[in-house]
Design an enzyme around this catalytic site. Structure first.
Site, PDB file in Angstrom:
ATOM      1  CE  LYS A 116      -4.571  -1.418   1.701  1.00 21.65           C
ATOM      2  NZ  LYS A 116      -3.864  -3.262   1.998  1.00 21.65           N
ATOM      3  CD  GLU A 200      -4.926   6.029   3.569  1.00 21.27           C
ATOM      4  OE1 GLU A 200      -3.653   6.010   3.231  1.00 21.27           O
ATOM      5  OE2 GLU A 200      -5.481   4.805   3.564  1.00 21.27           O
ATOM      6  NE  ARG A 293      -9.023  -9.056  -4.891  1.00 19.81           N
ATOM      7  CZ  ARG A 293      -9.589  -8.336  -4.638  1.00 19.81           C
ATOM      8  NH1 ARG A 293     -11.110  -8.253  -5.126  1.00 19.81           N
ATOM      9  NH2 ARG A 293     -10.093  -7.945  -3.078  1.00 19.81           N
TER      10      ARG A 293
END
Length: 445
Positions: A116, A200, A293
């Site tokens: 990430k 974050e 995906r």
């Protein structure tokens, strides 16, 4: 076109991929664990191979067993579905090294977007909006506290290698950050083998909006509209709809352009999803992650755009052009997907068991992608998803009406299930208005 396809997954997504493969004249090969031997996806495949016991690590995540099944059956390609090995870059690379076709993005793209922090940095460099947060892992608790102070509370403590809503903890202040950091780090090490943690900004009232992208064989990346995914429990989705009731035409153009930039930044091929958080007050959105995906919720995009995403995946993997004109994409109507899970409709705890009654709703604008039939056993070894109930209408109002009727008509007895929750949700004033956010389930409960 590909001639034979091994589906390295189970349940409804394996059945759904097999359906498209057989429609295209592709020999469909299923792999299954011992406890899944009588499920519909196994029965409906042209060939099936048992790859191990119930434990996913010994069956659906058993790379060598799956590759051996591909070799034994003469499979030309492997489709990983979602979950299990679908975002395992090493597996994707090994499949290609063995001379098989991987139906998904390349290993490099999976690697680039799998972490990430790396993904956030790549997206920022590509001009995709990202929320304030760390640009490298918080090496220790002191670094995490410093980051929390700099970003400003509340913050989200996240596993850098996580996904699917797992490995996340909200911290309203430093005390909660200290507790959350240790929990997330331990969870990440246990679940993902990587204890890296990022910090974050957390937005208390936010919507979860994502964009379906498709990287074509000729190198272009196209965006197939957005999906609203804000009905969640424990950061995991329960309902998705397209188009989002919160997105104006102007905001949609910004969303789609950013998603295309995200795909282009990593040379993306095949199907993927760019997930974002939308602040409804400011109309600002921020990159959350890219899922490399096919998504659980892909049917709402299929129904609004009139395409088969699995077929498009197979065409990209085979080096073929899409069935649609990339320059003339136009959505029609509205689609809503409800994830029917074997779980308590109040606390959302898993409730496996034997299915005594299973009668799916039918009618205009109703689609059911299911993994089970009456007589099957829902075991505790895998995700609780039983089926996806998807409805369409000329507009959101008609889709909601059809959804209410379909939920009422779905006869399911045996394991606990969340159909009663959906009956409640579809009459909930906040949801019906379209002005809801990720806190809606908590307010209902």
């Amino acid at each position: 076109m590909i001639e034979s396809l091994l589906v390295a997954n189970r349940g409804e997504i394996a059945r759904r991929i097999i359906r498209t493969a057989k429609r295209l004249g592709i020999r469909a090969i299923a792999v299954h664990s011992e406890v899944d031997a009588d499920l519909p996806f196994v029965v409906e495949a042209d060939e099936a191979v048992c790859v191990g016991p119930a434990n996913p690590a010994q069956s659906y995540r058993n790379v060598e067993a799956i590759l051996a099944a591909a070799e034994t059956t003469g499979a030309q390609a492997i489709h990983p579905g979602y979950g299990f090995l679908s975002e395992n870059a090493d597996f994707a690379r090994t499949v290609a090294d063995r001379g098989l076709i991987w139906v998904g993005p390349g290993a490099d793209a999976i690697t680039a977007m799998g972490d990430k922090i790396n993904a956030r940095n790549l997206m920022a460099a590509a001009g995709v909006p990202v929320a304030p947060g760390t640009t490298e892992p918080a090496a220790d608790l002191a670094a995490a506290v410093a980051a929390g102070t700099e970003i400003g509370y509340p913050v989200m403590v996240k596993a850098a290698a996580g996904g699917g809503g797992m490995g996340m903890q909200v911290a309203a202040d430093e005390a909660e950050l200290r507790t959350g950091y240790d929990k997330v780090r331990a969870f990440a090490e246990r679940m993902f083998g990587d204890g890296s943690v990022l910090i974050e900004r957390y937005f208390p009232r936010v919507r979860h909006v994502e964009v379906q992208i498709l990287g074509l064989a000729d190198g272009r990346v196209v965006a197939l509209g957005e999906r609203e995914c804000s009905v969640q429990r424990r950061n995991q989705k329960l309902v998705e709809e397209s188009p989002s009731p919160a997105v104006s035409p102007q905001l949609r153009a910004r969303f789609l352009a950013a998603a295309v930039r995200a795909g282009e930044a990593v040379g993306y091929r095949n199907a993927g999803t760019v997930e974002c958080l939308l602040d409804p007050a400011t109309q600002e959105f921020f990159f959350l992650e890219m899922n490399t995906r096919l998504q659980v919720e892909h049917p709402v995009t299929e129904l609004v755009y009139g395409i088969d995403l699995v077929e498009e995946q197979l065409r990209v993997a085979a080096g073929l052009p899409p069935t649609f004109d990339p320059d003339a994409l136009a959505p029609r109507g509205h689609a809503i997907e409800l994830r029917i899970n074997a779980e308590d409709p109040l606390r959302f705890l898993p409730g496996p068991g034997v299915i005594g009654t299973w009668v799916e709703p039918t009618g205009e604008g109703v689609r059911v992608d299911s993994g089970y039939v009456a007589g099957n056993t829902v075991t505790p070894f895998y995700d609780s998803l039983l089926a996806k109930l998807v409805v369409t209408g000329v507009d959101r109002a008609e889709a909601l009406t059809r959804a209410r009727s379909a939920v009422a008509a779905f006869a399911l007895a045996g394991p606990k299930n969340n159909l009663p929750f959906f009956a409640e949700l579809l009459d909930n004033e906040e949801f019906v208005s379209g002005d809801y956010d990720t806190g809606i389930v908590g307010r209902m409960r």
